[in-house]
Design a protein around this motif. Structure first.
Motif, short mmCIF file in Angstrom:
data_model
loop_
_atom_site.label_atom_id
_atom_site.label_comp_id
_atom_site.label_asym_id
_atom_site.label_seq_id
_atom_site.Cartn_x
_atom_site.Cartn_y
_atom_site.Cartn_z
N LEU A 98 59.54 -28.07 7.34
CA LEU A 98 58.35 -27.61 6.63
C LEU A 98 58.13 -26.15 7.00
O LEU A 98 57.98 -25.82 8.17
N ARG A 99 58.13 -25.28 5.99
CA ARG A 99 58.00 -23.84 6.24
C ARG A 99 56.68 -23.31 5.68
O ARG A 99 56.37 -23.51 4.51
N ILE A 100 55.94 -22.63 6.55
CA ILE A 100 54.60 -22.16 6.21
C ILE A 100 54.47 -20.69 6.56
O ILE A 100 54.92 -20.24 7.63
N SER A 101 53.83 -19.94 5.68
CA SER A 101 53.52 -18.54 5.94
C SER A 101 52.02 -18.41 6.12
O SER A 101 51.24 -18.93 5.32
N MET A 102 51.60 -17.73 7.19
CA MET A 102 50.18 -17.50 7.38
C MET A 102 49.96 -16.29 8.27
O MET A 102 50.90 -15.79 8.91
N VAL A 127 58.72 -28.02 11.97
CA VAL A 127 57.73 -27.13 11.37
C VAL A 127 58.07 -25.68 11.76
O VAL A 127 58.17 -25.37 12.96
N GLU A 128 58.24 -24.84 10.77
CA GLU A 128 58.50 -23.41 10.99
C GLU A 128 57.34 -22.61 10.42
O GLU A 128 57.02 -22.74 9.24
N VAL A 129 56.70 -21.79 11.27
CA VAL A 129 55.56 -20.98 10.86
C VAL A 129 55.92 -19.51 10.97
O VAL A 129 56.36 -19.05 12.02
N ASP A 130 55.74 -18.79 9.88
CA ASP A 130 55.98 -17.35 9.84
C ASP A 130 54.64 -16.64 9.79
O ASP A 130 53.93 -16.72 8.79
N PHE A 131 54.28 -15.95 10.89
CA PHE A 131 53.03 -15.21 10.91
C PHE A 131 53.27 -13.83 10.31
O PHE A 131 53.79 -12.93 10.96
#
Length: 297
Positions: A98-102, A127-131
Motif C-alpha cells: 500500500l503506497r501513500i503520499s502525504m 505500507v510505504e509512506v512518501d512524505f
C-alpha cells in the motif's frame, strides 16, 4: 475478438516492473527470481512485436508504446486482484504493498499513527509512506492515495474529507517585543511572515473570508522547520494549531490575530478516480475516515 490469441502471460510481471521501475524490485515484490520476470516480459514483448521498456545498465523506462499499454494493463491487473479477492473470500487478508503520499505535521502526528494501527491489523500488508508535498501522478508513481490539506484544484480526482482544521497565527515573545503585535491581518504587510507553500493567507472576519498577501525572509515547506524559525524570532507563522501546540504549551510562542483565524481548512484523502480502487486502499481509506470521524483540533 480472437479468443485464441488472448494471453495474460507476462502482464503481471510487466505492470510490476513498471510500478517498481526495475526488474530486481519487481522480482522482490513478486517473490520470484529476476530471470523469471525478465523472461516473462521479453516473451510478452515478442508476442506484441514491440519493445515495452527502454533498458540500460542504470535504468528501465517505459517506451511510449509501453506507457500506453501500461495504463490499460494496470487497470486490468487491479480488476483481476479485486475479482480474486472476492472469489477466494480473502477480502480482509490483505497482502501486497500500500503506497501513500502525504505531507505536513498533521500527517506525521495523526495520520501516520492511524496507518500503523491499520498495518498491525493486516500483518501480510506492506505500507510505504512518501512524505512529500509534490504533485503526484497516481498511476505513474504507483500511489494508492494521498493526504492533502487546504483548497484542492479541480483535477478530476476523488477527494473525501478527513478532518476540518483551524489555523493559528503565532510569534515569539522576542519578535513581538522588537516589532510589535499586529492588530489586523492587513498589518502583516509591515511584518516578516514565515511562508510555507502559500504566500496568500486566509483569514475570517464577520463571517467573511479575507485573503492577505504576505512576504518574509524565511520560506520552508516543512512545518517543524518553520516552527523553529518562529521560535527563533524570524517572524509570524500561520499554520494549523497542532503544528504550534507544543511550543505554545512551553511558552516559546504566543498567539496573534486570534479573532481572525480561519476554521475552514480541510484535510483530504485524495485518490485516482478510477473504476477499480484496490481493496487494500479502500479499506485503508475507510479506516482513516472512521478514525478521524468527529476529530477536532
Amino acid at each position: 475478438m480472437n479468443l485464441h490469441s488472448l494471453s495474460f502471460d507476462g502482464i503481471v510481471e510487466f505492470v510490476t516492473v513498471a510500478d517498481a521501475k526495475g526488474f530486481s524490485e519487481a522480482a522482490r515484490r513478486l517473490n520470484c527470481s529476476v530471470s523469471h520476470v525478465s523472461r516473462q516480459v521479453s516473451r510478452l514483448e515478442q508476442r506484441l512485436g514491440t519493445a515495452l521498456f527502454a533498458r540500460s545498465t542504470r535504468s528501465v523506462k517505459l517506451t511510449e508504446t509501453g506507457q500506453q499499454y501500461y495504463l490499460q494493463c494496470q487497470e486490468l491487473v487491479s480488476g483481476l486482484d479485486q475479482a480474486n479477492e472476492r472469489v477466494t473470500g480473502t477480502q480482509f487478508d490483505l497482502q501486497g504493498t500500500l503506497r501513500i503520499s502525504m505531507a505536513g505535521s498533521f500527517a506525521e502526528q495523526f495520520v501516520a499513527p492511524a496507518l500503523v494501527t491499520f498495518a498491525k491489523q493486516h500483518p501480510k500488508l506492506t505500507v510505504e509512506v512518501d512524505f512529500s508535498s509534490r504533485h503526484v501522478n497516481f498511476v505513474e508513481d504507483g500511489i494508492d492515495f494521498a493526504i492533502r490539506y487546504g483548497r484542492l484544484q479541480d483535477s478530476g480526482l476523488v477527494a473525501r474529507k478527513l478532518a476540518d482544521r483551524s489555523l493559528m497565527a503565532v510569534a515569539s515573545p522576542d519578535y513581538l517585543l522588537k516589532h510589535g503585535e499586529p492588530n489586523h491581518p492587513k498589518a502583516l504587510a509591515q511584518h516578516s511572515c514565515l511562508i510555507t507553500n502559500n504566500d496568500t493567507w486566509l483569514f475570517e472576519h464577520d463571517g467573511k473570508e479575507m485573503l492577505v498577501k504576505v512576504s518574509g525572509r524565511f520560506r520552508c515547506n516543512n512545518a517543524n522547520a518553520l516552527v523553529e524559525a518562529c521560535k527563533g524570532g524570524l517572524g509570524i507563522g500561520y499554520m494549523p494549531k497542532s503544528s504550534f501546540q507544543q511550543a505554545m504549551n512551553e511558552g516559546e510562542l504566543v498567539p496573534v490575530l486570534a479573532p481572525f483565524w480561519t476554521r475552514k481548512i480541510t484535510s483530504w484523502v485524495v485518490y485516482q478516480n478510477r473504476k477499480f480502487l484496490p481493496l487494500k486502499a479502500r479499506l485503508a481509506i475507510d479506516h482513516l475516515l472512521t478514525h478521524f470521524e468527529g476529530w477536532q483540533e
